[in-house]
Design a protein around this motif. Sequence first.
Motif, short mmCIF file in Angstrom:
data_model
loop_
_atom_site.label_atom_id
_atom_site.label_comp_id
_atom_site.label_asym_id
_atom_site.label_seq_id
_atom_site.Cartn_x
_atom_site.Cartn_y
_atom_site.Cartn_z
N LEU A 46 -94.81 -2.36 -15.10
CA LEU A 46 -95.84 -2.84 -14.16
C LEU A 46 -96.49 -1.69 -13.39
CD1 LEU A 46 -93.95 -5.89 -12.58
CD2 LEU A 46 -95.14 -5.75 -14.75
N SER A 106 -103.57 0.60 -9.67
CA SER A 106 -104.06 -0.72 -10.08
C SER A 106 -105.39 -1.12 -9.43
CB SER A 106 -103.00 -1.78 -9.76
OG SER A 106 -102.94 -2.00 -8.36
N ASP A 124 -96.32 -7.63 -7.90
CA ASP A 124 -95.67 -8.33 -9.02
C ASP A 124 -94.21 -7.90 -9.17
OD1 ASP A 124 -98.22 -9.23 -9.37
OD2 ASP A 124 -98.41 -8.60 -11.46
N LYS A 142 -106.37 1.07 -19.29
CA LYS A 142 -105.57 -0.09 -19.71
C LYS A 142 -105.89 -0.49 -21.15
CE LYS A 142 -103.03 -1.44 -16.05
NZ LYS A 142 -101.63 -1.87 -16.04
N THR A 197 -91.97 -1.84 -6.48
CA THR A 197 -92.38 -1.94 -5.07
C THR A 197 -93.74 -2.62 -4.90
OG1 THR A 197 -93.36 0.26 -5.24
CG2 THR A 197 -91.11 0.14 -4.38
N TYR A 238 -110.21 2.44 -14.76
CA TYR A 238 -108.97 1.65 -14.81
C TYR A 238 -108.90 0.85 -16.10
CZ TYR A 238 -105.94 -2.40 -13.82
OH TYR A 238 -104.98 -3.39 -13.90
N ARG A 247 -91.29 5.61 -6.38
CA ARG A 247 -91.82 6.96 -6.21
C ARG A 247 -91.36 7.52 -4.88
NH1 ARG A 247 -98.15 6.90 -7.08
NH2 ARG A 247 -98.22 5.12 -5.67
N HIS A 306 -104.11 -12.28 -10.04
CA HIS A 306 -103.13 -13.14 -9.36
C HIS A 306 -102.80 -12.50 -8.01
CE1 HIS A 306 -101.26 -10.57 -12.38
NE2 HIS A 306 -100.31 -10.34 -11.48
#
Length: 356
Positions: free
Chosen positions: A92, A96, A19, A167, A16, A163, A39, A193
């Motif tokens: 993904l 974020s 990306d 990662k 959703t 974050y 979710r 991006h």
Amino acid sequence: MATGDDRRIALITGITGQDGSYLAEFLLEKGYDVHGIIRRASSFNTARIQHLYEDPKCHRQGKMKLHYGDMTDSSSLIKVISAIQPTEIYNLAAQSHVMVSFEVSEYTAEVDAVGTVRILDAIRTCGLEKSVKFYHASTSELYGKVLEVPQTEKTPFYPRSPYACAKLYSFWIVVNYREAYNMFACNGILFNHESPRRGENFVTRKVTRSIAKIHLGLQDVLELGNLDAKRDWGHAKDYVEAMWLMLQQAQPDDYVIATGEAHSVREFVEVAFQYVDRTIKWQGEGVNETGQDAQTGQILVRINPKFFRPTEVDVLLGDASKARNKFGWKPTVTFKELVKDMMDSDLELMSKNPNA
Ligand code: NDP
Ligand code: GDR
């Protein structure tokens, strides 16, 4: 559904998101059966994929299916993977937002770090570790504090936010499972991006939405934080192709994906204002800096300290030579074309729906 060696079944976590929505379109176009984990939310969170969900070719003919699940819930991941037996998984899903990760640091680690090992273990629990190809959404935020410019796959990491720390764990657990269990697992170290589908609180989208509103007389001022940060901004459509290409190679590996051009937040703002024929003149310094209309003197940009981060990432600029040499990937959208695409979209959106 395809069977035997020709099966092309993709599972996308984070379908959703920005990306996930472009990747779903890309894979459906390539003939994949696409499954996505969504979710449960108190209101609909599928706006970015609604057009696919309604497309008879996709949803109604079973080419796209959505399953409830969560990166914090192993059992849901195991159930979905076991039921659909994917050939490719694109991980993904993430909390974020870098700034938000300072507020919800523990949750960010749960989803972005532990979530990754949960899905890797779910693959093993389902006995698919030898057959499934796994893409993980890694990030240029790993480079954090600038040690080298441009950044390549060999540049040392120095994360600068909860974050990025989360990662960092997920990058290494992907490498570890590749080496320990011979899994086909790749990290795409993607630089920023953007697109018209970018979340509204990332800087590019915040700028294009606000400028569209200012242009239409719906807003007076755009408030921002650090204007000097530089980012290597590409278009999300180009970047999802790179994700897929990584999984089509003979061997799994990690790749930087970037345009090789960096621009400051200030430049993004200037170019976006130029698109609606307004030139910005900068006055003052630091938190007292303002961006004024060069002709009328009207203040259009103001600095608000609340948007500064406890630790900032000053310059991200990527060198994607490895991806270019290995599988011919290169970006197709320039910086100015990206700004134009986002401005056109937000101008249209705001003129149709001023409350958007
Ligand atoms: P978005 O924030 O647009 O999308 C994130 C997705 O993850 C959404 O679908 C969201 O669901 C889902 N998600 C969040 N938390 C959970 C959870 N607990 N369980 C299941 N799903 C969850 O991100 P992007 O599309 O921009 O980025 C995709 C990935 O790539 C992310 O991992 C991001 O960190 C990474 N990345 C992004 C870059 C960029 O510039 N865009 C650059 C480098 C890496 P919901 O819609 O319900 O919120
Ligand atoms: P970033 O994206 O942190 O690079 O993470 P974001 O657009 O949030 O910030 C980029 C830069 O702009 C500066 N900035 C502001 N940022 C926001 N959001 N809001 C503001 O008002 C503002 N003013 C200035 C920031 O300080 C920063 O320097 C994105 C996410 O997609 C991550 O998930 C991904 O991993 C990285 O890109 C690569």
